[in-house]
Design an enzyme around this catalytic site. Structure first.
Site, PDB file in Angstrom:
ATOM      1  N   GLY A   1       0.584  -1.192  -0.032  1.00 17.53           N
ATOM      2  CA  GLY A   1      -0.031  -0.115  -0.029  1.00 17.53           C
ATOM      3  C   GLY A   1       0.847   1.275   0.014  1.00 17.53           C
ATOM      4  O   GLY A   1       0.443   2.482   0.656  1.00 17.53           O
ATOM      5  N   ALA A   2       1.944   1.414  -0.760  1.00 10.25           N
ATOM      6  CA  ALA A   2       2.824   2.324  -0.775  1.00 10.25           C
ATOM      7  C   ALA A   2       2.894   3.272  -1.845  1.00 10.25           C
ATOM      8  O   ALA A   2       3.717   4.162  -2.032  1.00 10.25           O
ATOM      9  CB  ALA A   2       4.449   1.983  -0.692  1.00 10.25           C
TER      10      ALA A   2
ATOM     11  N   ARG B   1       0.292   5.804  -2.479  1.00  6.07           N
ATOM     12  CA  ARG B   1      -0.075   7.158  -2.437  1.00  6.07           C
ATOM     13  C   ARG B   1       0.595   8.392  -2.217  1.00  6.07           C
ATOM     14  O   ARG B   1       1.586   8.167  -1.467  1.00  6.07           O
ATOM     15  CB  ARG B   1      -1.372   7.051  -1.346  1.00  6.07           C
ATOM     16  CG  ARG B   1      -2.627   6.132  -1.342  1.00  6.07           C
ATOM     17  CD  ARG B   1      -3.576   6.877  -2.347  1.00  6.07           C
ATOM     18  NE  ARG B   1      -3.224   7.210  -3.760  1.00  6.07           N
ATOM     19  CZ  ARG B   1      -2.958   6.275  -4.605  1.00  6.07           C
ATOM     20  NH1 ARG B   1      -3.361   5.097  -4.469  1.00  6.07           N
ATOM     21  NH2 ARG B   1      -2.722   6.588  -5.918  1.00  6.07           N
TER      22      ARG B   1
ATOM     23  N   ASP C   1      -2.615  -6.514  -4.828  1.00  5.04           N
ATOM     24  CA  ASP C   1      -3.804  -6.559  -4.223  1.00  5.04           C
ATOM     25  C   ASP C   1      -3.535  -7.419  -3.027  1.00  5.04           C
ATOM     26  O   ASP C   1      -3.586  -8.680  -3.185  1.00  5.04           O
ATOM     27  CB  ASP C   1      -4.929  -7.012  -5.165  1.00  5.04           C
ATOM     28  CG  ASP C   1      -6.307  -6.749  -4.231  1.00  5.04           C
ATOM     29  OD1 ASP C   1      -6.327  -6.984  -3.134  1.00  5.04           O
ATOM     30  OD2 ASP C   1      -7.098  -6.707  -4.977  1.00  5.04           O
TER      31      ASP C   1
ATOM     32  N   ASN D   1       1.546  -2.193   5.240  1.00  8.92           N
ATOM     33  CA  ASN D   1       0.920  -0.947   5.490  1.00  8.92           C
ATOM     34  C   ASN D   1      -0.554  -0.774   5.002  1.00  8.92           C
ATOM     35  O   ASN D   1      -1.455  -0.018   5.252  1.00  8.92           O
ATOM     36  CB  ASN D   1       1.798  -0.007   5.081  1.00  8.92           C
ATOM     37  CG  ASN D   1       1.200   1.576   4.823  1.00  8.92           C
ATOM     38  OD1 ASN D   1       1.130   2.068   5.804  1.00  8.92           O
ATOM     39  ND2 ASN D   1       0.877   1.938   3.688  1.00  8.92           N
TER      40      ASN D   1
ATOM     41  N   TYR E   1     -13.302  -1.808  10.219  1.00 11.53           N
ATOM     42  CA  TYR E   1     -12.036  -1.233  10.394  1.00 11.53           C
ATOM     43  C   TYR E   1     -11.582  -1.543  11.673  1.00 11.53           C
ATOM     44  O   TYR E   1     -10.163  -1.920  12.021  1.00 11.53           O
ATOM     45  CB  TYR E   1     -11.870   0.190   9.991  1.00 11.53           C
ATOM     46  CG  TYR E   1     -10.422   0.976   9.853  1.00 11.53           C
ATOM     47  CD1 TYR E   1      -9.708   0.843   8.896  1.00 11.53           C
ATOM     48  CD2 TYR E   1      -9.745   1.529  11.166  1.00 11.53           C
ATOM     49  CE1 TYR E   1      -8.377   1.635   8.885  1.00 11.53           C
ATOM     50  CE2 TYR E   1      -8.730   2.199  11.223  1.00 11.53           C
ATOM     51  CZ  TYR E   1      -7.875   2.120  10.150  1.00 11.53           C
ATOM     52  OH  TYR E   1      -6.655   2.658   9.975  1.00 11.53           O
TER      53      TYR E   1
ATOM     54  N   ALA F   1     -10.848  -5.319  12.772  1.00 13.23           N
ATOM     55  CA  ALA F   1      -9.579  -5.834  12.053  1.00 13.23           C
ATOM     56  C   ALA F   1      -8.370  -5.356  12.462  1.00 13.23           C
ATOM     57  O   ALA F   1      -7.621  -5.915  12.526  1.00 13.23           O
ATOM     58  CB  ALA F   1      -9.753  -5.414  10.441  1.00 13.23           C
ATOM     59  N   LYS F   2      -8.337  -4.043  12.925  1.00 13.52           N
ATOM     60  CA  LYS F   2      -7.102  -3.522  13.209  1.00 13.52           C
ATOM     61  C   LYS F   2      -6.695  -3.913  14.796  1.00 13.52           C
ATOM     62  O   LYS F   2      -5.745  -4.343  14.977  1.00 13.52           O
ATOM     63  CB  LYS F   2      -7.183  -2.055  13.323  1.00 13.52           C
ATOM     64  CG  LYS F   2      -7.211  -1.392  12.110  1.00 13.52           C
ATOM     65  CD  LYS F   2      -5.930  -1.640  11.263  1.00 13.52           C
ATOM     66  CE  LYS F   2      -5.699  -0.646  10.177  1.00 13.52           C
ATOM     67  NZ  LYS F   2      -4.514  -0.736   9.458  1.00 13.52           N
TER      68      LYS F   2
HETATM   69  P1  NAP Z   1      -3.910   5.648   2.485  1.00 12.17           P
HETATM   70  O1  NAP Z   1      -2.838   6.733   1.755  1.00 12.17           O
HETATM   71  O2  NAP Z   1      -5.022   5.454   1.994  1.00 12.17           O
HETATM   72  O3  NAP Z   1      -2.963   4.371   2.232  1.00 12.17           O
HETATM   73  C1  NAP Z   1      -3.510   3.063   2.487  1.00 12.17           C
HETATM   74  C2  NAP Z   1      -3.056   2.418   1.148  1.00 12.17           C
HETATM   75  O4  NAP Z   1      -3.717   0.993   1.267  1.00 12.17           O
HETATM   76  C3  NAP Z   1      -3.376   2.858  -0.120  1.00 12.17           C
HETATM   77  O5  NAP Z   1      -2.230   3.167  -0.836  1.00 12.17           O
HETATM   78  C4  NAP Z   1      -4.233   1.893  -0.742  1.00 12.17           C
HETATM   79  O6  NAP Z   1      -4.393   2.035  -2.311  1.00 12.17           O
HETATM   80  C5  NAP Z   1      -3.924   0.704  -0.107  1.00 12.17           C
HETATM   81  N1  NAP Z   1      -4.743  -0.428  -0.194  1.00 12.17           N
HETATM   82  C6  NAP Z   1      -6.005  -0.379  -0.206  1.00 12.17           C
HETATM   83  N2  NAP Z   1      -6.685  -1.471  -0.497  1.00 12.17           N
HETATM   84  C7  NAP Z   1      -5.642  -2.448  -0.846  1.00 12.17           C
HETATM   85  C8  NAP Z   1      -5.582  -3.671  -1.336  1.00 12.17           C
HETATM   86  N3  NAP Z   1      -6.405  -4.525  -1.313  1.00 12.17           N
HETATM   87  N4  NAP Z   1      -4.163  -4.090  -1.729  1.00 12.17           N
HETATM   88  C9  NAP Z   1      -2.936  -3.267  -1.555  1.00 12.17           C
HETATM   89  N5  NAP Z   1      -3.245  -1.948  -1.074  1.00 12.17           N
HETATM   90  C10 NAP Z   1      -4.374  -1.636  -0.724  1.00 12.17           C
HETATM   91  O7  NAP Z   1      -3.874   5.906   4.037  1.00 12.17           O
HETATM   92  P2  NAP Z   1      -2.745   6.048   5.262  1.00 12.17           P
HETATM   93  O8  NAP Z   1      -3.420   6.755   6.052  1.00 12.17           O
HETATM   94  O9  NAP Z   1      -1.482   6.172   4.736  1.00 12.17           O
HETATM   95  O10 NAP Z   1      -2.843   4.579   5.770  1.00 12.17           O
HETATM   96  C11 NAP Z   1      -1.816   3.551   5.919  1.00 12.17           C
HETATM   97  C12 NAP Z   1      -1.858   2.648   7.009  1.00 12.17           C
HETATM   98  O11 NAP Z   1      -1.896   3.242   8.095  1.00 12.17           O
HETATM   99  C13 NAP Z   1      -3.338   1.850   6.918  1.00 12.17           C
HETATM  100  O12 NAP Z   1      -3.037   0.521   7.294  1.00 12.17           O
HETATM  101  C14 NAP Z   1      -3.949   2.604   7.932  1.00 12.17           C
HETATM  102  O13 NAP Z   1      -5.215   1.769   8.295  1.00 12.17           O
HETATM  103  C15 NAP Z   1      -3.022   2.832   8.967  1.00 12.17           C
HETATM  104  N6  NAP Z   1      -3.489   4.233   9.701  1.00 12.17           N
HETATM  105  C16 NAP Z   1      -3.786   5.353   9.220  1.00 12.17           C
HETATM  106  C17 NAP Z   1      -4.011   6.372  10.175  1.00 12.17           C
HETATM  107  C18 NAP Z   1      -4.292   7.807   9.689  1.00 12.17           C
HETATM  108  O14 NAP Z   1      -4.734   8.637  10.449  1.00 12.17           O
HETATM  109  N7  NAP Z   1      -3.952   8.079   8.425  1.00 12.17           N
HETATM  110  C19 NAP Z   1      -4.135   6.060  11.411  1.00 12.17           C
HETATM  111  C20 NAP Z   1      -4.079   4.835  12.154  1.00 12.17           C
HETATM  112  C21 NAP Z   1      -3.747   3.886  11.109  1.00 12.17           C
HETATM  113  P3  NAP Z   1      -5.322   3.089  -3.075  1.00 12.17           P
HETATM  114  O15 NAP Z   1      -5.216   4.223  -2.338  1.00 12.17           O
HETATM  115  O16 NAP Z   1      -4.596   2.787  -4.194  1.00 12.17           O
HETATM  116  O17 NAP Z   1      -6.530   2.289  -2.837  1.00 12.17           O
END
Ligand code: NAP
Length: 283
Positions: free
Chosen positions: A17-18, A20, A83, A110, A179, A182-183
Protein backbone atom coordinates in the site's frame (compact mmCIF):
# COMPACT_ATOMS: atom_id res chain seq x y z
CA UNK A 1 30.40 0.33 12.80
CA UNK A 2 31.79 2.17 9.79
CA UNK A 3 30.31 5.70 9.98
CA UNK A 4 29.12 5.46 6.35
CA UNK A 5 27.25 2.21 6.95
CA UNK A 6 23.50 2.68 7.09
CA UNK A 7 21.46 0.42 9.42
CA UNK A 8 19.66 -1.42 6.61
CA UNK A 9 22.48 -1.70 4.08
CA UNK A 10 22.19 -5.09 2.34
CA UNK A 11 18.63 -5.64 3.54
CA UNK A 12 15.55 -6.05 1.36
CA UNK A 13 12.16 -4.69 2.40
CA UNK A 14 8.61 -5.01 1.09
CA UNK A 15 6.09 -2.25 1.79
CA UNK A 16 2.42 -2.79 0.90
CA UNK A 17 0.00 0.00 0.00
CA UNK A 18 2.89 2.36 -0.75
CA UNK A 19 1.56 4.16 -3.83
CA UNK A 20 -0.26 7.18 -2.41
CA UNK A 21 1.46 10.56 -2.67
CA UNK A 22 0.44 11.63 0.86
CA UNK A 23 0.41 8.10 2.33
CA UNK A 24 2.26 6.51 5.23
CA UNK A 25 3.38 3.73 2.86
CA UNK A 26 5.33 6.13 0.65
CA UNK A 27 7.01 7.67 3.73
CA UNK A 28 7.96 4.18 4.96
CA UNK A 29 9.37 3.12 1.58
CA UNK A 30 11.45 6.31 1.30
CA UNK A 31 12.75 6.01 4.87
CA UNK A 32 13.75 2.34 4.56
CA UNK A 33 15.54 3.15 1.30
CA UNK A 34 17.35 6.09 2.94
CA UNK A 35 18.47 3.67 5.64
CA UNK A 36 20.00 1.44 2.97
CA UNK A 37 17.35 -1.18 2.15
CA UNK A 38 16.35 -2.19 -1.36
CA UNK A 39 12.57 -1.77 -1.40
CA UNK A 40 9.73 -3.53 -3.21
CA UNK A 41 7.23 -0.67 -3.42
CA UNK A 42 3.86 -2.35 -3.84
CA UNK A 43 0.50 -0.78 -4.52
CA UNK A 44 -2.92 -1.50 -5.97
CA UNK A 45 -2.92 -1.15 -9.74
CA UNK A 46 -4.89 2.05 -10.38
CA UNK A 47 -5.86 3.68 -13.65
CA UNK A 48 -4.71 7.34 -13.78
CA UNK A 49 -8.32 8.58 -13.89
CA UNK A 50 -9.09 6.89 -10.56
CA UNK A 51 -6.30 8.75 -8.72
CA UNK A 52 -7.16 11.62 -6.34
CA UNK A 53 -7.24 15.03 -8.05
CA UNK A 54 -4.08 16.33 -6.36
CA UNK A 55 -2.17 13.26 -7.59
CA UNK A 56 -3.45 13.65 -11.16
CA UNK A 57 -2.41 17.31 -11.14
CA UNK A 58 1.07 16.35 -9.96
CA UNK A 59 1.40 13.66 -12.65
CA UNK A 60 1.68 11.07 -9.88
CA UNK A 61 2.07 7.42 -11.01
CA UNK A 62 1.67 5.54 -7.73
CA UNK A 63 4.35 2.97 -6.87
CA UNK A 64 6.29 3.92 -10.01
CA UNK A 65 6.69 7.47 -8.71
CA UNK A 66 7.85 6.28 -5.28
CA UNK A 67 10.34 3.90 -6.90
CA UNK A 68 11.62 6.78 -9.06
CA UNK A 69 12.14 8.92 -5.96
CA UNK A 70 14.19 6.14 -4.38
CA UNK A 71 16.25 5.65 -7.54
CA UNK A 72 16.90 9.41 -7.79
CA UNK A 73 18.41 9.19 -4.31
CA UNK A 74 20.71 6.36 -5.48
CA UNK A 75 18.55 3.71 -3.83
CA UNK A 76 17.20 0.42 -5.21
CA UNK A 77 13.45 -0.03 -5.69
CA UNK A 78 11.08 -2.35 -7.48
CA UNK A 79 7.55 -1.06 -8.13
CA UNK A 80 4.96 -3.84 -8.17
CA UNK A 81 1.19 -4.04 -8.53
CA UNK A 82 -0.30 -5.85 -5.56
CA UNK A 83 -3.77 -6.39 -4.19
CA UNK A 84 -3.10 -7.83 -0.73
CA UNK A 85 -6.42 -9.67 -0.70
CA UNK A 86 -5.29 -11.86 -3.61
CA UNK A 87 -2.99 -14.68 -2.41
CA UNK A 88 -1.77 -15.43 -5.95
CA UNK A 89 -0.64 -11.83 -6.36
CA UNK A 90 1.02 -11.92 -2.94
CA UNK A 91 3.00 -15.07 -3.83
CA UNK A 92 3.98 -13.60 -7.18
CA UNK A 93 5.14 -10.36 -5.47
CA UNK A 94 7.34 -12.41 -3.08
CA UNK A 95 8.86 -14.33 -6.02
CA UNK A 96 9.52 -11.16 -8.04
CA UNK A 97 11.14 -9.46 -5.04
CA UNK A 98 13.46 -12.44 -4.45
CA UNK A 99 14.29 -12.67 -8.14
CA UNK A 100 15.17 -8.96 -8.26
CA UNK A 101 16.99 -8.56 -4.94
CA UNK A 102 17.95 -12.13 -3.99
CA UNK A 103 16.38 -12.18 -0.53
CA UNK A 104 13.76 -10.63 1.78
CA UNK A 105 14.43 -9.31 5.28
CA UNK A 106 11.61 -6.93 6.15
CA UNK A 107 7.86 -6.95 5.46
CA UNK A 108 5.81 -3.88 6.29
CA UNK A 109 2.08 -4.55 6.11
CA UNK A 110 0.86 -1.01 5.55
CA UNK A 111 -2.03 -1.45 3.09
CA UNK A 112 -5.32 -0.51 4.69
CA UNK A 113 -8.83 0.57 3.87
CA UNK A 114 -11.40 2.71 5.70
CA UNK A 115 -14.71 2.82 3.87
CA UNK A 116 -17.30 3.94 6.40
CA UNK A 117 -15.33 5.53 9.27
CA UNK A 118 -16.97 8.72 10.46
CA UNK A 119 -20.20 7.84 8.69
CA UNK A 120 -22.03 4.64 9.57
CA UNK A 121 -23.02 2.70 12.66
CA UNK A 122 -22.57 -1.07 12.47
CA UNK A 123 -26.23 -1.70 11.68
CA UNK A 124 -26.14 0.83 8.83
CA UNK A 125 -23.29 -0.90 6.99
CA UNK A 126 -23.69 -2.86 3.79
CA UNK A 127 -22.42 -6.41 4.24
CA UNK A 128 -19.94 -5.96 1.42
CA UNK A 129 -18.45 -2.88 3.16
CA UNK A 130 -17.92 -4.92 6.33
CA UNK A 131 -16.34 -7.84 4.49
CA UNK A 132 -14.14 -5.59 2.32
CA UNK A 133 -12.74 -3.74 5.38
CA UNK A 134 -11.99 -7.05 7.11
CA UNK A 135 -10.52 -8.49 3.91
CA UNK A 136 -8.02 -5.70 3.25
CA UNK A 137 -7.12 -4.79 6.84
CA UNK A 138 -6.88 -8.33 8.28
CA UNK A 139 -6.75 -10.94 5.53
CA UNK A 140 -4.28 -8.82 3.56
CA UNK A 141 -1.88 -8.96 6.53
CA UNK A 142 -2.51 -12.70 6.87
CA UNK A 143 -1.73 -13.40 3.18
CA UNK A 144 1.50 -11.39 3.23
CA UNK A 145 2.73 -12.84 6.55
CA UNK A 146 1.90 -16.37 5.39
CA UNK A 147 3.84 -15.92 2.16
CA UNK A 148 6.93 -14.27 3.67
CA UNK A 149 7.38 -16.37 6.84
CA UNK A 150 8.74 -19.50 5.05
CA UNK A 151 11.21 -17.31 3.14
CA UNK A 152 12.55 -15.74 6.34
CA UNK A 153 12.76 -19.15 8.02
CA UNK A 154 14.55 -20.70 5.04
CA UNK A 155 17.08 -17.85 4.85
CA UNK A 156 17.91 -18.51 8.51
CA UNK A 157 19.08 -14.97 9.24
CA UNK A 158 16.13 -13.61 11.17
CA UNK A 159 13.96 -10.81 9.88
CA UNK A 160 11.32 -8.24 10.67
CA UNK A 161 7.57 -8.11 10.16
CA UNK A 162 5.94 -4.78 10.99
CA UNK A 163 2.16 -4.50 10.86
CA UNK A 164 0.48 -1.11 10.70
CA UNK A 165 -2.51 -1.41 13.01
CA UNK A 166 -4.11 1.75 14.42
CA UNK A 167 -5.21 3.58 17.53
CA UNK A 168 -8.57 2.24 16.31
CA UNK A 169 -7.14 -1.23 16.96
CA UNK A 170 -6.59 -0.46 20.65
CA UNK A 171 -9.60 1.65 21.54
CA UNK A 172 -13.18 1.23 20.36
CA UNK A 173 -14.52 4.28 18.57
CA UNK A 174 -17.98 4.63 17.08
CA UNK A 175 -18.67 4.55 13.32
CA UNK A 176 -15.51 2.64 12.45
CA UNK A 177 -17.21 -0.35 10.80
CA UNK A 178 -15.02 -3.36 10.07
CA UNK A 179 -11.85 -1.26 10.37
CA UNK A 180 -11.67 -1.32 14.18
CA UNK A 181 -12.28 -5.09 14.59
CA UNK A 182 -9.73 -5.82 11.85
CA UNK A 183 -7.10 -3.54 13.39
CA UNK A 184 -7.66 -5.17 16.83
CA UNK A 185 -7.21 -8.56 15.16
CA UNK A 186 -3.95 -7.44 13.53
CA UNK A 187 -2.52 -6.96 17.04
CA UNK A 188 -3.62 -10.49 17.99
CA UNK A 189 -2.08 -11.85 14.80
CA UNK A 190 1.11 -9.91 15.61
CA UNK A 191 1.39 -11.47 19.08
CA UNK A 192 0.69 -14.99 17.80
CA UNK A 193 3.16 -14.76 14.93
CA UNK A 194 5.80 -13.17 17.18
CA UNK A 195 5.75 -16.35 19.29
CA UNK A 196 5.76 -18.64 16.27
CA UNK A 197 8.69 -16.88 14.60
CA UNK A 198 10.75 -16.08 17.72
CA UNK A 199 12.79 -19.32 17.38
CA UNK A 200 13.78 -18.08 13.91
CA UNK A 201 14.90 -14.64 15.16
CA UNK A 202 12.14 -12.97 13.20
CA UNK A 203 10.53 -10.20 15.22
CA UNK A 204 6.89 -9.26 14.64
CA UNK A 205 5.56 -5.96 15.91
CA UNK A 206 2.64 -3.64 15.29
CA UNK A 207 2.51 0.13 15.13
CA UNK A 208 -0.67 1.94 16.13
CA UNK A 209 -0.76 5.39 14.56
CA UNK A 210 -3.21 7.96 15.80
CA UNK A 211 -4.55 10.62 13.46
CA UNK A 212 -1.98 11.01 10.68
CA UNK A 213 -2.11 13.61 7.91
CA UNK A 214 -3.05 11.48 4.87
CA UNK A 215 -5.88 11.15 2.34
CA UNK A 216 -7.33 8.28 4.38
CA UNK A 217 -7.73 10.44 7.50
CA UNK A 218 -9.08 13.32 5.42
CA UNK A 219 -11.73 10.89 4.14
CA UNK A 220 -12.78 10.12 7.70
CA UNK A 221 -12.94 13.85 8.54
CA UNK A 222 -15.01 14.49 5.40
CA UNK A 223 -17.52 11.74 6.21
CA UNK A 224 -17.75 12.90 9.85
CA UNK A 225 -18.38 16.45 8.64
CA UNK A 226 -21.16 15.27 6.34
CA UNK A 227 -22.81 13.27 9.13
CA UNK A 228 -22.59 16.19 11.60
CA UNK A 229 -23.25 18.93 9.00
CA UNK A 230 -19.97 20.61 9.91
CA UNK A 231 -17.19 21.83 7.61
CA UNK A 232 -14.17 19.60 7.00
CA UNK A 233 -11.81 22.15 8.63
CA UNK A 234 -13.91 22.30 11.80
CA UNK A 235 -13.68 18.52 12.18
CA UNK A 236 -9.96 18.45 11.45
CA UNK A 237 -9.22 21.26 13.93
CA UNK A 238 -11.60 19.75 16.51
CA UNK A 239 -9.77 16.42 16.48
CA UNK A 240 -6.49 18.14 17.36
CA UNK A 241 -7.99 19.25 20.68
CA UNK A 242 -8.11 15.59 21.76
CA UNK A 243 -4.44 15.01 20.95
CA UNK A 244 -2.13 15.93 23.88
CA UNK A 245 0.65 17.00 21.47
CA UNK A 246 -1.94 19.15 19.69
CA UNK A 247 -1.43 18.02 16.09
CA UNK A 248 -1.71 15.13 13.67
CA UNK A 249 1.32 12.93 12.97
CA UNK A 250 3.32 13.48 9.82
CA UNK A 251 3.64 10.19 7.85
CA UNK A 252 7.43 10.47 8.25
CA UNK A 253 6.97 10.16 12.02
CA UNK A 254 5.28 6.77 11.57
CA UNK A 255 8.03 5.80 9.12
CA UNK A 256 10.64 6.66 11.76
CA UNK A 257 9.21 4.07 14.14
CA UNK A 258 9.08 1.51 11.31
CA UNK A 259 12.76 2.25 10.59
CA UNK A 260 13.62 1.61 14.24
CA UNK A 261 11.70 -1.68 14.31
CA UNK A 262 13.40 -2.73 11.08
CA UNK A 263 16.87 -1.91 12.42
CA UNK A 264 19.30 -3.97 14.52
CA UNK A 265 18.55 -1.65 17.48
CA UNK A 266 15.18 -3.36 17.98
CA UNK A 267 16.39 -6.97 17.89
CA UNK A 268 15.03 -7.71 21.39
CA UNK A 269 11.56 -6.24 20.81
CA UNK A 270 8.84 -8.56 19.57
CA UNK A 271 5.08 -8.99 19.93
CA UNK A 272 4.57 -5.33 20.78
CA UNK A 273 1.95 -2.83 19.64
CA UNK A 274 3.50 0.63 19.79
CA UNK A 275 1.25 3.68 19.94
CA UNK A 276 2.37 6.64 17.83
CA UNK A 277 -0.56 8.88 18.63
CA UNK A 278 0.67 12.12 20.18
CA UNK A 279 -0.12 10.86 23.68
CA UNK A 280 -3.79 9.90 23.35
CA UNK A 281 -3.48 6.37 24.73
CA UNK A 282 -0.99 5.72 27.52
CA UNK A 283 -1.06 1.95 27.78
P1 NAP B 1 -3.75 5.60 2.44
O1 NAP B 1 -2.93 6.67 1.84
O2 NAP B 1 -5.14 5.40 1.97
O3 NAP B 1 -2.93 4.26 2.36
C1 NAP B 1 -3.51 3.00 2.37
C2 NAP B 1 -2.97 2.28 1.21
O4 NAP B 1 -3.48 0.94 1.16
C3 NAP B 1 -3.36 2.96 -0.10
O5 NAP B 1 -2.22 3.06 -0.90
C4 NAP B 1 -4.34 1.99 -0.72
O6 NAP B 1 -4.31 1.98 -2.11
C5 NAP B 1 -3.82 0.70 -0.17
N1 NAP B 1 -4.78 -0.38 -0.33
C6 NAP B 1 -6.12 -0.38 -0.11
N2 NAP B 1 -6.63 -1.58 -0.42
C7 NAP B 1 -5.61 -2.35 -0.85
C8 NAP B 1 -5.49 -3.67 -1.33
N3 NAP B 1 -6.56 -4.47 -1.43
N4 NAP B 1 -4.27 -4.12 -1.69
C9 NAP B 1 -3.19 -3.33 -1.62
N5 NAP B 1 -3.23 -2.07 -1.19
C10 NAP B 1 -4.43 -1.59 -0.81
O7 NAP B 1 -3.85 5.81 4.02
P2 NAP B 1 -2.73 5.95 5.13
O8 NAP B 1 -3.30 6.85 6.12
O9 NAP B 1 -1.42 6.20 4.56
O10 NAP B 1 -2.77 4.48 5.77
C11 NAP B 1 -1.66 3.60 5.81
C12 NAP B 1 -1.89 2.61 6.93
O11 NAP B 1 -1.92 3.30 8.17
C13 NAP B 1 -3.21 1.86 6.81
O12 NAP B 1 -3.04 0.53 7.23
C14 NAP B 1 -4.09 2.60 7.80
O13 NAP B 1 -5.13 1.79 8.27
C15 NAP B 1 -3.08 2.95 8.87
N6 NAP B 1 -3.48 4.06 9.74
C16 NAP B 1 -3.66 5.31 9.23
C17 NAP B 1 -4.01 6.33 10.11
C18 NAP B 1 -4.21 7.76 9.65
O14 NAP B 1 -4.63 8.59 10.47
N7 NAP B 1 -3.92 8.09 8.41
C19 NAP B 1 -4.18 6.07 11.48
C20 NAP B 1 -4.01 4.78 11.93
C21 NAP B 1 -3.64 3.78 11.06
P3 NAP B 1 -5.29 2.93 -2.96
O15 NAP B 1 -5.23 4.26 -2.32
O16 NAP B 1 -4.71 2.87 -4.32
O17 NAP B 1 -6.65 2.33 -2.87
Amino acid sequence: MCPDLRPLDGKVAIVTGAGRMRGIGRAIALRLAQDGAAVAVTALARSPVSLPGHEREAGWRGAESVADEIAQDAGRALPLDLDVTQPDQVRSMIEQTRRQFGRIDILVNNAGLALVSGKKNLWEMEDDEWFREIDVNLHGVYHCCKAVAPVLIEQGEGGRIINISSLAGRLGQSQYGGYTPAKFAVIGLTQMLALELAPHRVTVNAICPGSTDTDMMDGTFRRTGERMSLPFDAIKEGVKRFIPLGRQADPAEIAGVVAYLASPLSAYITGQAINVDGGILMR
